[in-house]
Design a protein around this motif. Structure first.
Motif, PDB file in Angstrom:
ATOM      1  N   VAL A   7       0.844  -1.198   0.000  1.00  0.00           N
ATOM      2  CA  VAL A   7       0.000   0.000   0.000  1.00  0.00           C
ATOM      3  C   VAL A   7       0.878   1.246   0.000  1.00  0.00           C
ATOM      4  O   VAL A   7       0.664   2.177  -0.788  1.00  0.00           O
ATOM      5  N   TRP A  10       2.416   1.762  -3.472  1.00  0.00           N
ATOM      6  CA  TRP A  10       1.467   2.321  -4.437  1.00  0.00           C
ATOM      7  C   TRP A  10       1.263   3.811  -4.181  1.00  0.00           C
ATOM      8  O   TRP A  10       1.220   4.612  -5.125  1.00  0.00           O
ATOM      9  N   ALA A  49      -3.846   1.381  -4.615  1.00  0.00           N
ATOM     10  CA  ALA A  49      -3.493   1.370  -3.190  1.00  0.00           C
ATOM     11  C   ALA A  49      -4.717   1.060  -2.341  1.00  0.00           C
ATOM     12  O   ALA A  49      -4.629   0.308  -1.363  1.00  0.00           O
ATOM     13  N   SER A  53      -5.179  -2.105   0.064  1.00  0.00           N
ATOM     14  CA  SER A  53      -5.482  -1.893   1.483  1.00  0.00           C
ATOM     15  C   SER A  53      -6.663  -2.736   1.960  1.00  0.00           C
ATOM     16  O   SER A  53      -6.821  -2.967   3.157  1.00  0.00           O
TER      17      SER A  53
END
Length: 95
Positions: A7, A10, A49, A53
């Protein structure tokens, strides 16, 4: 469980593309297509992202609206970005 480091990666890449777009705004003549390309890339990476997540699979696509369709099942408020993302998608390079 989501991969927190992925995450962060990204998001870092999204910020770099946004930074490139902002930097290019200071050039004359204004390279608008390249600026829009970096904005598209930034949006794409930020959306990915969000998917990471939520521990979701990240499709290997550049179409922001298709990515958004995947994302709204986790973050419904992102649907508000649909019109803006539709405009940016055309600046992606499709292979």
């Amino acid at each position: 469980m989501p991969d927190v480091e992925a995450v962060k990666d990204w998001i870092r890449f999204a910020r770099m593309d946004l930074g490139a777009a902002i930097y290019l705004l200071g050039h004359n003549p204004l390279p608008i297509e390249i600026i829009c390309y970096h904005c598209q890339q930034s949006a794409e990476k930020a959306i990915k992202a969000v998917l990471v997540s939520h521990d979701a699979d990240v499709p290997h696509i550049h179409d922001l609206n298709k990515l958004l369709t995947e994302t709204v099942q986790y973050e419904s408020s992102m649907q508000l970005l649909s019109k803006q993302l539709k405009r940016l998608t055309s600046y992606a390079i499709f292979a």
